[in-house]
Design a protein around this motif. Sequence first.
Motif, short mmCIF file in Angstrom:
data_model
loop_
_atom_site.label_atom_id
_atom_site.label_comp_id
_atom_site.label_asym_id
_atom_site.label_seq_id
_atom_site.Cartn_x
_atom_site.Cartn_y
_atom_site.Cartn_z
N GLU B 375 0.05 -1.06 0.60
CA GLU B 375 0.66 -1.67 0.94
C GLU B 375 1.94 -0.90 -0.24
O GLU B 375 3.08 -2.13 -0.54
CB GLU B 375 0.69 -3.37 0.66
N HIS B 398 -0.24 -12.95 -0.68
CA HIS B 398 1.24 -13.41 -0.27
C HIS B 398 1.93 -13.36 -0.38
O HIS B 398 2.64 -12.74 0.79
CB HIS B 398 0.95 -15.94 -0.11
N ARG B 401 2.21 -8.20 -0.31
CA ARG B 401 1.42 -8.37 -0.26
C ARG B 401 0.18 -7.64 -0.31
O ARG B 401 -0.55 -6.92 0.54
CB ARG B 401 1.99 -7.17 0.65
N MET B 404 -3.40 -6.65 1.42
CA MET B 404 -2.99 -7.13 2.83
C MET B 404 -3.90 -5.52 3.63
O MET B 404 -3.21 -5.76 5.06
CB MET B 404 -1.78 -7.81 3.38
N PRO B 406 -5.13 -1.62 4.79
CA PRO B 406 -6.03 -1.36 5.36
C PRO B 406 -7.40 -1.57 5.24
O PRO B 406 -8.21 -1.32 5.71
CB PRO B 406 -5.40 0.12 6.32
N GLN B 408 -7.63 -4.01 2.94
CA GLN B 408 -8.99 -4.77 2.74
C GLN B 408 -9.06 -5.63 1.53
O GLN B 408 -9.55 -6.15 1.21
CB GLN B 408 -10.05 -4.99 3.33
#
Lengths: 372, 465
Positions: B375, B398, B401, B404, B406, B408
């Motif tokens: 990200e 949050h 990001r 967030m 691929p 994970q």
Amino acid sequence: MSARYDLCVVGGGIHGCTVALFAARGGMTVVLVERGSLCREASGVNAGTLTMQMTRVALIPYALEAHAMWASAATWLGHDVGVVVCDGLSLAFTQAEAELLSYRAGKRREAGAPIDLVDAKAARLVEPGLGPGVMLAGHCKIDGFANAYLTGLAYRRALIEAGVTILEETAATAVQRVQGCFEVDTTGAPVKAARLVIAGGVWIESMLGWLGVTVPIKVLVNQLAVTERQRPVMRTVIGIASGLLSLKQYPHGTTVIGGGWQARGDRERGGYELLPDRLVGNVRLACHAIPALKEARLARAWAGLEAETRDALPAVGPVPGVPDAYVCGSVHSGYTSGPYLARLLAERILGREPAMPLFPIDRLLDPFERAA
Amino acid sequence: MTFPQRFDLIVLGAGPAGGRAALTAAAAGLTVILIDEQSAAGGQVWRKPRAERVPARTDGQHGEGLRAALDASDVTLALGRRVWSVTEGFRVDSLGPEGSMSCVADHLIVATGAHERVIPFPGWTMPGVMGLAAATILLKSESRLPGKRVVVAGRGPLMAQVAAGILAKGGRVVAVVDQMRLTGWLGALPALATQPRLLAQGGGWMGRVLASRTPWLFNHRVVEARGADRVSEIVVTSASGDRRALSCDALVIGDGLVPGTEVPRLLSARMWFDRLHGGWIPELTADFETSVPGLFCVGDGAGIRGALQAGTSGELAALAVARQLGRKTEPARLARLRRAFARASCFSDAVAAMLSGQTADVARIGPDTIVCRCEDVSRSEIDAAMAEGIRDINQIKHVTRCGMGPCQGRMCGDTVQELVALGSRRSREEVGAWTGRPPLRPVPLGDLVGSFDYGDIPVPEPAPL
Ligand SMILES: Cc1cc2nc3c(=O)[nH]c(=O)nc-3n(C[C@H](O)[C@H](O)[C@H](O)COP(=O)(O)OP(=O)(O)OC[C@H]3O[C@@H](n4cnc5c(N)ncnc54)[C@H](O)[C@@H]3O)c2cc1C
């Protein structure tokens, strides 16, 4: 002991934060007590849909006002939550769904939501990404979504600017009324305030218990999933007649798939487990509506807790029998409507007449208690 | 959806730990299914070479032995399948070439290994930079070189293995850039000498590298990778601050290993922070059972301990499952395994210490350096969130990001937690870790939904109007 505030709000979700914000802007000294971080429960993990087509009919007038609030969040909240205003479609793929849709859209239209029923061709003009098989669609121009996970940060900034004292990582544990003042016990120092708002999401049941009031609150455990980034595949908010699908693609390319399928969870453990069959079911609905989603990969799925009263209508108003105590929560599609309802409650607390009626909880007390 | 198939035991991961667990349980008469994403058993260390290209090597023989034993056993092999969901009960859902499959068992042994830790530095996301583990895969199963002129950097014995592997295949190693001092290695020698065979193997790799006159820069680290569209030069510094540039076309780097704990996390097993063994790991009994009855974690996913103890832990867990299912197990065998496990700890703890996360490495990350590569989140963005008073690790995710994307959060999770601990002056225990969420690995929606009839989707009752 420490200072006495005009208002103590327990619970920093969308409801608690909004009441605190408008009460502080109305001139009150406000303390907000939050067990974790602001908007990390329902208000931070929800699907962010701002739609009329999933809103309860009785709430449509409120949701319309709330939608206007979200659309102008930059002015009253002052910080970005990524609101996108766009068209919304509620789809029917079978005869039974078409009948359900006609009935429900009709009721919502009577309540003021500008929903038109359109055929597949017209629906496809609104949303070229639609798959085959659409029989009928409800089209509403007042729809959209926010980036729910940004809610906490935006409110945090606004609350600090409004002078609210934020106590995060501080759980309220009990409340006493001492000499016309509320004393809130917390995992930190106790807090004193002249007025109290209970805004603890699914936990308001036990909080009302602190005040000797029994209102059963059902816990819904809503499942959500999000894809990885992908080329633009849709431009509207998509639902289905039954309400069991909500779908939109964010500007950065991910698509959030929801609709209220239930996961495993409870008040103690949160939404702790997603059931594979239900995830697949939900994702099948999504791919049926927007087939290009099949190209994306599922990145993450989670579940959050939503509160529901016996009649599935809000608990927003004074706490019966306890002067200066209020409750604010259990609003269906509460992310959409919460800010407006909570602002109405703030008006009441500030001694003004709210522009629309509240939803007092007297109706939810058991008859025995009501008589007493 | 097909009806789930029932087994006595499901084993996830077919490396040394999972392989041994499955074989042991099957030999005890249990019905066992062994699931792995790779198309052949062996896991990371005993990865199957592409047969036509390379002759079997010493390591490969272990792999061949395991593969042959599994083929000859009653273990149901489900290879080439990606597990995406593990839920209570236990139910495991996976996707493979033949579509989706669900199986259930009262006992689950998780042997899903570890992933690599790379502490970010400017240029680490550039093409030509790869992890040590990724390079071993390239060398072992693809028999390919990472580049023509390779710098090998980081910590621990894997550097020696990779550098020796590159040389053996005719590649050139520009230098080995080792964060450890020579005295660090020498200090570890007595502990390493408790496993003479492994020490000899490691010594052999190191000897081959030194014999080739490849410079081994002790107490050095990489501070930057540069290049136009691919790495062409790296900058290294010694502890005393002497900088120099090394020209290369590939950088292979690794700062240790992090246990893969996605499954115990998903099942809400109690975890604890064990810095020596890589970070967050499940609380385990002597039989490797977690706080969730019937759920066992073995191998590197239960703490970084290497292949030797991985096999033993797998066997111990499988015997415990057999016992719980009423099979008799020999006490002498148990005692022998426990002794072997304890004996190997001296060696594996010395290696684990080299591979564990170092706070100082993370503290040095520059403000503009990308921490979350999926990200594109830099350290300064994480610091800025903390400066606003945000401390909750999930809230940090949050608002920035980070984590967030691929991967994970597998790649950046450990680093971000360390940054948040540093920034908020709290311990790693207090900071915690990101909540575990399905799917275990990203899966294509198309594969997940398969072919279906709209009418068969079990849509729940509509909400009230
Ligand atoms: C998965 C999911 C998807 C949803 N999708 C949508 C949608 O798309 N559109 C929509 O309009 N609505 C949606 N909703 C509904 C909406 O999210 C909720 O109605 C709304 O966020 C509820 O806000 P709240 O403030 O009442 O509760 P919460 O956000 O849950 O806030 C309650 C707060 O109280 C705190 N608290 C609890 N106990 C204590 C204590 N002892 N002391 C101090 N603090 C305490 C909690 O930590 C929490 O922060 C969804 C809900 C879920 C769960």
